[in-house]
Scaffold this active site. Structure first.
Site, mmCIF file in Angstrom:
data_model
loop_
_atom_site.group_PDB
_atom_site.id
_atom_site.type_symbol
_atom_site.label_atom_id
_atom_site.label_comp_id
_atom_site.label_asym_id
_atom_site.label_seq_id
_atom_site.Cartn_x
_atom_site.Cartn_y
_atom_site.Cartn_z
ATOM 1 C CD GLU A 287 -3.304 -0.247 2.001
ATOM 2 O OE1 GLU A 287 -4.432 -1.099 2.022
ATOM 3 O OE2 GLU A 287 -3.119 0.500 3.199
ATOM 4 C CG HIS A 308 8.303 -29.577 -0.163
ATOM 5 N ND1 HIS A 308 9.147 -30.760 -0.482
ATOM 6 C CD2 HIS A 308 9.078 -29.009 0.719
ATOM 7 C CE1 HIS A 308 10.033 -30.743 0.055
ATOM 8 N NE2 HIS A 308 10.065 -29.892 0.952
ATOM 9 C CE LYS A 422 -12.444 1.245 1.107
ATOM 10 N NZ LYS A 422 -11.746 2.170 2.004
#
Ligand code: PA5
Length: 445
Positions: A287, A308, A422
């Site tokens: 951010e 793995h 948003k």
């Protein structure tokens, strides 16, 4: 007391000493900006001096509130998202017994999390789990208007009021939010909840050393004064622009690697309890730096587990990555490998060795292999996993993040890109005030 150490020798070779050293003036300027509250986003520099300026009265209030919640509950649900969630989650996970979730309740309530997603099943299962439990709520939102925590709080507040009674529930809810503005502040005032304030000049992802992180950590039974002491020690260590300032070294090194084409940083741990610390780190750097078409992409792996799954890519995939390894010097326990008379698993050559010695050889072997495979490796060694060290590590990464963002040439303290989803979500859900956006977005579907 042992502290954090940084080793860049296996990264410097890839970026070149000249490129690294050329960043020094920008790093010096960045440190000066942070120390003197200057530069882009300086209205969000409050975290820089938090460890040295936090008042003892506030620490006492946090501890007293945690004790009060502990006396009344078996579970405390911590509601928040992003910076209002990840710091507490990271520290609690790092310090807790790996199997604490399955153990009966001890002296401290178990801290659960909600409001960090919009999972219907998650919330329904949480409500089912809490149906016969004594629980409390810490609701955290700096803006006080974030949808995810507001939604979770609406559900859990109703449940708590129904289970404990409307008036007693008020005593079991603590709100952490802005001093004056936002829906959560309005609600807390009207209901009379105990509240803590998130300072105006501290952004969400830099707020773990405010009540946002400190209260849940104290509720879980950890010593926040030691966490703050560790952060304070690192505040002093990283104050000046010197070659021994580990935050300056880290910030310069990662920017030099970025300039050399290493666009992805993978935070690597060999200690499973650091998984959520990496999640906190990802938010902090993602951010802060991912803007204006720039920024290192922060990723993370837990090793050796992910060797793995991701090991092949890391060894031989596109050479645009570098690693930052967090190495924990001392385990908290000592566990030796037993011998076996049949030795059918051919493991007797390890008899008597500590499990951590095997882990350390895996770490060293991986580093050698990755460096030979073209992956620069920065190593950060921490002495052990405890409150003091985690406080140091938190502040180290925060300070380095501020320096690094300024070297990159962005404002590390805003997050304009977070608003885009948003706005679309509100438009799609028909939130009042978003009528025009609703029309516009429907034409795109
Ligand atoms: O770092 C940030 O500012 C964000 O990640 C916020 O912490 C997150 O969006 C939650 O915001 P709020 O605390 O306002 O609910």
């Amino acid at each position: 007391m042992k502290t954090i150490a940084i080793d860049i020798q296996h990264a410097l070779y890839f970026a070149g000493k000249e490129r690294y050293e050329a960043l020094e003036p920008a790093a010096v300027k960045a440190i000066s900006n942070l120390n003197n509250c200057e530069g882009a986003g300086n209205d969000f520099h409050g975290w820089v001096k938090l460890p040295s300026e936090i008042a003892q009265a506030e620490i006492d209030d946090i501890n007293a509130t945690a004790e009060k919640l502990a006396a009344q509950t078996d579970y405390v649900v911590c509601i928040g998202i992003g910076g209002s969630y990840l710091g507490a989650k990271a520290v609690i996970e790092a310090l807790s017994d790996s199997f604490a979730a399955y153990a009966p309740k001890g002296k401290h309530p178990k801290v659960l999390f909600a409001g960090q997603n919009i999972g219907e099943d998650y919330l329904a299962e949480l409500q089912k789990f809490l149906a016969d439990k004594k629980f409390g709520i810490i609701v955290i939102s700096k803006s006080g208007t974030t949808t995810e925590p507001a939604l979770a709080f609406r559900l859990l507040k109703a449940q708590l009021e129904q289970q404990a009674g409307k008036e007693p529930a008020k005593d079991l809810i603590v709100a952490i939010t802005d001093a004056k503005k936002g829906a959560l502040r309005t609600l807390a005032t009207s209901e009379g909840y105990k509240t803590f304030v998130i300072p105006d000049n501290v952004g969400g992802r830099f707020s773990v050393l405010t009540p946002v992180g400190l209260l849940p950590i104290a509720v879980a039974g950890f010593q926040i004064d030691k966490l703050i002491a560790g952060a304070k020690a690192m505040q002093e260590t990283t104050l000046h622009a010197t070659p021994s300032n580990p935050a300056m070294v880290y910030a310069m090194m990662r920017n030099a690697l970025y300039q050399a084409g290493k666009k992805i940083e993978i935070l690597v741990n060999y200690h499973p309890k650091l998984h959520y610390f990496a999640e906190w780190w990802k938010q902090l750097y993602g951010e802060s730096e991912g803007k204006e078409g720039k920024g290192i992409f922060p990723a993370a792996v837990d090793l050796t587990t992910d060797l793995h799954s991701m090991g092949q890519w890391m060894q031989e995939g596109e050479r645009t990555i570098f690693e930052t390894v967090i190495s924990v010097e001392e385990s908290n326990f000592e566990l030796r490998i037993p011998g076996d008379k049949d030795n059918l698993d051919a493991m007797n050559y390890l008899t008597g060795k500590r499990v951590d010695e095997v882990n350390k050889m895996a770490e060293l072997g991986t580093r050698i292999a990755h460096v030979e495979g073209g992956v620069p490796v920065i190593k950060i060694t921490i002495p052990q996993m405890d409150e003091h060290t985690l406080g140091e590590l938190i502040y180290f990464f925060e300070k380095a993040c501020g320096i690094s963002g300024y070297i990159l040439g962005v404002n590390p303290f805003d997050q304009p890109g977070v608003e885009a989803y948003k706005k679309n979500m509100f438009a799609l859900l028909g939130k009042p005030g978003h009528e025009e956006a609703t029309k516009a977005i429907q034409s795109k579907i």
